[in-house]
Design an enzyme around this catalytic site. Structure first.
Site, PDB file in Angstrom:
ATOM      1  N   SER A  83       0.796  -1.234   0.000  1.00 59.51           N
ATOM      2  CA  SER A  83       0.000   0.000   0.000  1.00 59.51           C
ATOM      3  C   SER A  83       0.822   1.274   0.000  1.00 59.51           C
ATOM      4  O   SER A  83       0.295   2.336  -0.284  1.00 59.51           O
ATOM      5  CB  SER A  83      -0.949   0.000   1.194  1.00 59.51           C
ATOM      6  OG  SER A  83      -0.218   0.072   2.388  1.00 59.51           O
TER       7      SER A  83
ATOM      8  N   HIS B 220      -5.740  -4.284  -0.358  1.00 63.01           N
ATOM      9  CA  HIS B 220      -5.811  -3.180  -1.323  1.00 63.01           C
ATOM     10  C   HIS B 220      -6.145  -3.632  -2.746  1.00 63.01           C
ATOM     11  O   HIS B 220      -6.040  -2.846  -3.682  1.00 63.01           O
ATOM     12  CB  HIS B 220      -4.486  -2.410  -1.309  1.00 63.01           C
ATOM     13  CG  HIS B 220      -4.257  -1.713  -0.014  1.00 63.01           C
ATOM     14  ND1 HIS B 220      -4.752  -0.459   0.258  1.00 63.01           N
ATOM     15  CD2 HIS B 220      -3.643  -2.125   1.122  1.00 63.01           C
ATOM     16  CE1 HIS B 220      -4.430  -0.115   1.493  1.00 63.01           C
ATOM     17  NE2 HIS B 220      -3.751  -1.112   2.041  1.00 63.01           N
TER      18      HIS B 220
ATOM     19  N   LYS C  68     -11.913  -0.965   3.015  1.00 58.40           N
ATOM     20  CA  LYS C  68     -11.402  -0.349   1.779  1.00 58.40           C
ATOM     21  C   LYS C  68     -12.491  -0.491   0.699  1.00 58.40           C
ATOM     22  O   LYS C  68     -13.490   0.205   0.785  1.00 58.40           O
ATOM     23  CB  LYS C  68     -10.055  -0.951   1.429  1.00 58.40           C
ATOM     24  CG  LYS C  68      -9.116  -0.836   2.676  1.00 58.40           C
ATOM     25  CD  LYS C  68      -7.699  -1.088   2.424  1.00 58.40           C
ATOM     26  CE  LYS C  68      -6.907  -1.269   3.719  1.00 58.40           C
ATOM     27  NZ  LYS C  68      -6.969  -0.172   4.681  1.00 58.40           N
TER      28      LYS C  68
HETATM   29  C1  LIG Z   1      -2.229  -4.551   3.951  1.00 57.95           C
HETATM   30  C2  LIG Z   1      -3.190  -4.220   5.047  1.00 57.95           C
HETATM   31  N1  LIG Z   1      -3.647  -5.200   5.824  1.00 57.95           N
HETATM   32  C3  LIG Z   1      -4.525  -4.955   6.823  1.00 57.95           C
HETATM   33  C4  LIG Z   1      -4.975  -3.686   7.089  1.00 57.95           C
HETATM   34  C5  LIG Z   1      -5.922  -3.447   8.230  1.00 57.95           C
HETATM   35  O1  LIG Z   1      -7.211  -3.204   7.810  1.00 57.95           O
HETATM   36  P1  LIG Z   1      -8.320  -2.564   8.752  1.00 57.95           P
HETATM   37  O2  LIG Z   1      -8.390  -1.109   8.421  1.00 57.95           O
HETATM   38  O3  LIG Z   1      -9.567  -3.293   8.420  1.00 57.95           O
HETATM   39  O4  LIG Z   1      -7.906  -2.798  10.163  1.00 57.95           O
HETATM   40  C6  LIG Z   1      -4.536  -2.635   6.295  1.00 57.95           C
HETATM   41  C7  LIG Z   1      -5.018  -1.270   6.562  1.00 57.95           C
HETATM   42  O5  LIG Z   1      -4.539  -0.277   6.177  1.00 57.95           O
HETATM   43  C8  LIG Z   1      -3.610  -2.902   5.253  1.00 57.95           C
HETATM   44  O6  LIG Z   1      -3.140  -1.911   4.486  1.00 57.95           O
END
Ligand SMILES: Cc1ncc(COP(=O)(O)O)c(C=O)c1O
Length: 400
Positions: free
Chosen positions: A186, A214, A245
């Site tokens: 990300s 993502h 997302k």
């Molecule tokens: C690669 C990745 N995994 C997990 C998460 C965590 O997601 P959540 O916002 O549902 O806690 C994110 C959040 O930015 C992320 O970028």
């Protein structure tokens, strides 16, 4: 005794130094009103949103909103309990069914956030004597999952297939091993070479977990993510995802075809020892996921947006995180934190919100302006965004 807060002093100093220049605090912005997935009022000004993770623009979808309202009226505002006690309502089962249908997989387990999904699944599967081989640029929730389970962590250089193989070769004979990868990383918006990496992991007998936070909804023929796009989804043991997302609400999940998967509901502490998602949230998520199954037109438009913004920023002279657009994230590399913060503020004055990202969240100590596109951005909005980047870039001297 020592001051427990003294470890934060360097950060406090950096922050104070930055704010003493009179700059708006980039980490303290308030959305006063949200008009649509792409427009909000910030500091009393109409602002185009280019820093949300609302990739598929589902937050204002009328069916999604209606489902949430109906569940709120019918089931109340919250469950007040764990999934394994009083916190499983029909809606939780329904959203798990929607995920199984979306991914065409046998099992789905919903968590209260994506962070907790990584924390829970990774720490439960890989324990003290096991090994987790992971990309060094993995998300914080992946690292925290490794720490919670107390597994041996073996990082390898970002997206380096040979480095992954070398680490796997060095593991003790017969050791349990989980390889953890992400579909889209990300910070720079680049993709993992999952096809090659999954093959290498499998050849060494490791299990594979891919975080598709993502990419869900957008990448792959059915929006199942990079593993689908690269043809290896059937070889992946666990896919982790989030509702925060493309799905447009909050929550996290793991889907899998593993025959023993359901036992995790009883042994996974971040699933058991926390309250389940509110009924309105799971209802919005289920409706959104089912609509994403038919999201081809949105996916196509989002690709157009991504390509247009990438080409436009490149033509203006900005340095970008990837040579070609690979996802809905386009990272603009700033010379340093001061210039990055100045550019972030200049964009906000122009009426554009992007994410300022800085170390330690970023790779290689980079300061980034991360742009994340939405399927609801019109072509005209992307033109406007490019105009704002040009004006802010010249004002701050980031471009000549
Ligand atoms: C690669 C990745 N995994 C997990 C998460 C965590 O997601 P959540 O916002 O549902 O806690 C994110 C959040 O930015 C992320 O970028």
């Amino acid at each position: 005794m020592s001051d427990l807060f003294s470890k934060f002093d360097p950060l406090i100093e950096t922050r104070e130094q930055l704010l003493s220049t009179g700059i708006t605090d980039p980490f303290n912005l308030v959305m006063e009103e949200v008009i649509s997935p792409t427009v909000a009022i910030c500091n009393g000004k109409k602002t185009i949103l280019l820093g949300t993770y609302n990739y598929m623009g589902m937050t204002f979808d009328p069916d999604v909103i209606a489902a949430g309202k109906e569940a709120l009226d019918k089931f109340g505002s919250g469950t007040t309990g764990s999934r394994v006690l009083n916190g499983t309502y029909v809606g939780h089962r329904a959203v798990e069914q929607a995920l199984k249908d979306f991914y065409a997989m046998d099992h789905a387990m919903v968590f209260s956030t994506g962070y907790q999904a990584n924390l829970g699944i990774i720490s439960t599967i890989a324990g003290k004597d096991d090994y987790i081989v992971l990309d060094i640029d993995s998300h914080a929730s992946i690292y925290d999952g490794c720490a919670l389970g107390n597994a041996n962590i073996v990082p390898f250089r970002h997206n380096d297939i040979d480095a992954l193989e070398k680490r796997l070769k060095r593991l003790p004979e017969g050791a349990g091993c989980l390889v953890v990868l992400e579909g889209v990383y990300s910070m720079l918006g680049d993709l993992a070479p999952l096809k090659e990496m999954v093959a290498v992991a499998k050849a060494h007998g490791a299990m594979v977990l891919v975080d598709e936070a993502h990419s869900m909804g957008f990448i792959g023929e059915n929006g199942r993510g990079v593993a689908e796009a690269q043809g290896v989804i059937d070889d992946v043991d666990f896919i982790i995802g989030t509702f925060s997302k493309s799905v447009g609400t909050v929550g996290g999940f793991c889907v899998s075809n593993h025959p023993k998967f359901e036992i995790l509901r009883l042994v996974c502490r971040p699933y058991v020892f926390t309250a389940s998602l509110p009924p309105s949230v799971v209802a919005t998520a289920a409706t959104s996921i089912r609509k994403l199954m038919h999201g081809k037109a949105k996916r196509d438009h989002l690709w157009e947006n991504s390509q247009k913004l990438h080409a436009g920023l490149k033509a203006l002279g900005f340095t970008l995180g990837t040579d070609e657009p690979q996802s809905a994230i386009i990272a603009v590399i700033m010379p340093d934190l001061e210039k990055g913060a100045a550019m972030w503020e200049a964009l906000l004055h122009e009426g554009l919100y992007v994410n300022l990202a800085r170390p330690p969240a970023t790779p290689a100590n980079m300061t980034l302006l991360r742009c994340s596109l939405c399927a609801e951005h019109s072509t005209g909005q992307v033109d406007e965004i490019l105009g704002m980047f040009e004006a802010a870039g010249r004002k701050t001297g980031v471009i000549g």
